[in-house]
Motif scaffolding. Structure first.
Motif, mmCIF file in Angstrom:
data_model
loop_
_atom_site.group_PDB
_atom_site.id
_atom_site.type_symbol
_atom_site.label_atom_id
_atom_site.label_comp_id
_atom_site.label_asym_id
_atom_site.label_seq_id
_atom_site.Cartn_x
_atom_site.Cartn_y
_atom_site.Cartn_z
ATOM 1 N N THR A 4 0.774 -0.891 0.254
ATOM 2 C CA THR A 4 0.005 0.290 -0.134
ATOM 3 C C THR A 4 1.067 1.267 -0.182
ATOM 4 O OG1 THR A 4 0.027 0.241 1.996
ATOM 5 C CG2 THR A 4 -1.708 -1.085 1.428
ATOM 6 N N ASP A 5 -0.067 1.924 -0.327
ATOM 7 C CA ASP A 5 1.374 3.734 -0.033
ATOM 8 C C ASP A 5 1.755 3.663 1.557
ATOM 9 O OD1 ASP A 5 0.399 3.989 -3.318
ATOM 10 O OD2 ASP A 5 -0.864 5.791 -1.839
ATOM 11 N N GLU A 6 1.165 3.427 2.342
ATOM 12 C CA GLU A 6 1.525 3.136 3.414
ATOM 13 C C GLU A 6 2.418 2.423 3.995
ATOM 14 O OE1 GLU A 6 -0.237 2.912 8.267
ATOM 15 O OE2 GLU A 6 -1.418 3.483 6.543
ATOM 16 N N GLY A 7 2.318 1.790 3.613
ATOM 17 C CA GLY A 7 3.700 0.112 3.589
ATOM 18 C C GLY A 7 4.149 0.291 2.651
ATOM 19 N N ARG A 8 4.868 1.188 1.456
ATOM 20 C CA ARG A 8 5.847 0.933 0.483
ATOM 21 C C ARG A 8 6.721 2.739 1.462
ATOM 22 N NH1 ARG A 8 9.599 -0.362 -2.510
ATOM 23 N NH2 ARG A 8 7.929 -0.995 -3.609
ATOM 24 N N SER A 9 5.967 4.139 2.088
ATOM 25 C CA SER A 9 6.488 4.448 3.030
ATOM 26 C C SER A 9 7.188 3.781 4.037
ATOM 27 C CB SER A 9 5.259 5.857 3.101
ATOM 28 O OG SER A 9 5.985 6.804 3.940
ATOM 29 N N LEU A 10 6.462 3.585 4.924
ATOM 30 C CA LEU A 10 7.595 2.702 5.456
ATOM 31 C C LEU A 10 8.400 2.279 5.719
ATOM 32 C CD1 LEU A 10 7.191 1.694 9.120
ATOM 33 C CD2 LEU A 10 5.821 0.055 8.128
ATOM 34 N N HIS A 11 8.632 0.811 4.255
ATOM 35 C CA HIS A 11 9.466 0.754 3.810
ATOM 36 C C HIS A 11 10.443 1.324 3.322
ATOM 37 C CE1 HIS A 11 11.475 -1.042 0.406
ATOM 38 N NE2 HIS A 11 11.764 -1.881 1.524
ATOM 39 N N ASP A 12 10.212 2.311 2.771
ATOM 40 C CA ASP A 12 11.797 3.372 2.767
ATOM 41 C C ASP A 12 11.709 4.179 3.323
ATOM 42 O OD1 ASP A 12 10.645 2.825 -0.530
ATOM 43 O OD2 ASP A 12 9.628 4.541 -0.592
ATOM 44 N N ILE A 14 12.878 2.673 6.600
ATOM 45 C CA ILE A 14 13.115 1.559 7.309
ATOM 46 C C ILE A 14 14.297 1.237 6.588
ATOM 47 C CG2 ILE A 14 13.077 -1.206 7.651
ATOM 48 C CD1 ILE A 14 10.169 -0.937 8.723
ATOM 49 N N ILE A 15 14.819 1.241 5.097
ATOM 50 C CA ILE A 15 15.610 1.236 4.129
ATOM 51 C C ILE A 15 16.391 2.147 4.931
ATOM 52 C CG2 ILE A 15 16.728 1.104 1.743
ATOM 53 C CD1 ILE A 15 15.835 -1.514 2.437
ATOM 54 N N ARG A 16 15.978 3.703 4.060
ATOM 55 C CA ARG A 16 16.801 4.522 4.455
ATOM 56 C C ARG A 16 17.625 4.158 5.918
ATOM 57 N NH1 ARG A 16 12.957 7.553 3.184
ATOM 58 N NH2 ARG A 16 12.508 8.314 4.748
ATOM 59 N N LEU A 17 17.182 3.632 7.194
ATOM 60 C CA LEU A 17 17.636 3.745 8.394
ATOM 61 C C LEU A 17 18.660 2.496 7.977
ATOM 62 C CD1 LEU A 17 17.846 3.394 11.512
ATOM 63 C CD2 LEU A 17 15.896 2.595 11.733
ATOM 64 N N ALA A 18 17.877 1.460 7.983
ATOM 65 C CA ALA A 18 18.746 0.286 7.980
ATOM 66 C C ALA A 18 20.782 0.586 6.889
ATOM 67 C CB ALA A 18 18.415 -0.966 7.165
ATOM 68 N N LEU A 19 20.528 1.045 5.918
ATOM 69 C CA LEU A 19 21.634 1.992 5.160
ATOM 70 C C LEU A 19 22.582 3.078 5.944
ATOM 71 C CD1 LEU A 19 19.965 2.419 1.354
ATOM 72 C CD2 LEU A 19 21.807 0.829 1.912
ATOM 73 N N LEU A 20 21.797 3.598 6.740
ATOM 74 C CA LEU A 20 21.937 4.258 7.509
ATOM 75 C C LEU A 20 23.032 4.053 8.572
ATOM 76 C CD1 LEU A 20 22.811 7.474 8.913
ATOM 77 C CD2 LEU A 20 21.193 6.886 10.228
ATOM 78 N N ARG A 21 22.891 2.835 8.451
ATOM 79 C CA ARG A 21 22.831 2.080 10.467
ATOM 80 C C ARG A 21 24.204 0.901 9.685
ATOM 81 N NH1 ARG A 21 21.014 0.400 15.066
ATOM 82 N NH2 ARG A 21 22.074 -1.273 14.761
ATOM 83 N N GLU A 22 24.075 0.501 8.322
ATOM 84 C CA GLU A 22 25.366 0.292 7.861
ATOM 85 C C GLU A 22 26.428 0.758 7.532
ATOM 86 O OE1 GLU A 22 25.481 -3.100 3.574
ATOM 87 O OE2 GLU A 22 24.343 -0.874 3.287
ATOM 88 N N THR A 23 26.093 2.068 6.574
ATOM 89 C CA THR A 23 26.978 2.763 6.238
ATOM 90 C C THR A 23 27.842 3.178 7.884
ATOM 91 O OG1 THR A 23 25.912 4.373 4.478
ATOM 92 C CG2 THR A 23 27.602 5.379 5.802
ATOM 93 N N VAL A 24 27.360 3.551 8.604
ATOM 94 C CA VAL A 24 27.829 3.914 10.244
ATOM 95 C C VAL A 24 28.869 3.133 10.870
ATOM 96 C CG1 VAL A 24 27.559 4.724 12.575
ATOM 97 C CG2 VAL A 24 26.540 5.621 10.783
#
Length: 83
Positions: A4-12, A14-24
C-alpha cells in the motif's frame, strides 16, 4: 508482493535507516576490510544449507538416542527454563 502507499512509505523509511546503520558500522573498516567482510559473509551464507543439514542430522541422532521417533513433535519447555 504489493505494498500500500503507507506500506511503501514505511519500507522506504526502514531502508534509509538500515543503509545509514550499515554505513556507520562499516566506517570503522577500510575498503579492503569491507570487501573481505562481505566476501566472508557470502561464504557463510553459501554454507547455510550444510548448517541446516548438520542440524537435522544432529536432531535425528538425538531423537534416536532418546528413543523418540523421527516424526515425534519437539518437546517444548514452558517459560524457557530447563527441566
Amino acid at each position: 508482493m504489493v505494498f500500500t502507499d503507507e506500506g511503501r512509505s514505511l519500507h522506504d523509511r526502514i531502508i534509509r535507516l538500515a543503509l545509514l546503520r550499515e554505513t556507520v558500522a562499516l566506517s570503522a573498516l577500510s575498503d579492503a576490510e569491507v570487501d573481505l567482510f562481505r566476501n566472508l559473509l557470502r561464504r557463510i551464507h553459501a554454507s547455510l544449507p550444510a548448517v541446516e543439514t548438520a542440524s537435522a542430522d544432529f536432531i535425528k541422532q538425538e531423537r534416536q538416542a532418546l528413543g523418540m521417533s523421527e516424526d515425534a513433535p519437539a518437546r517444548r519447555r514452558r517459560g524457557g527454563r530447563p527441566g
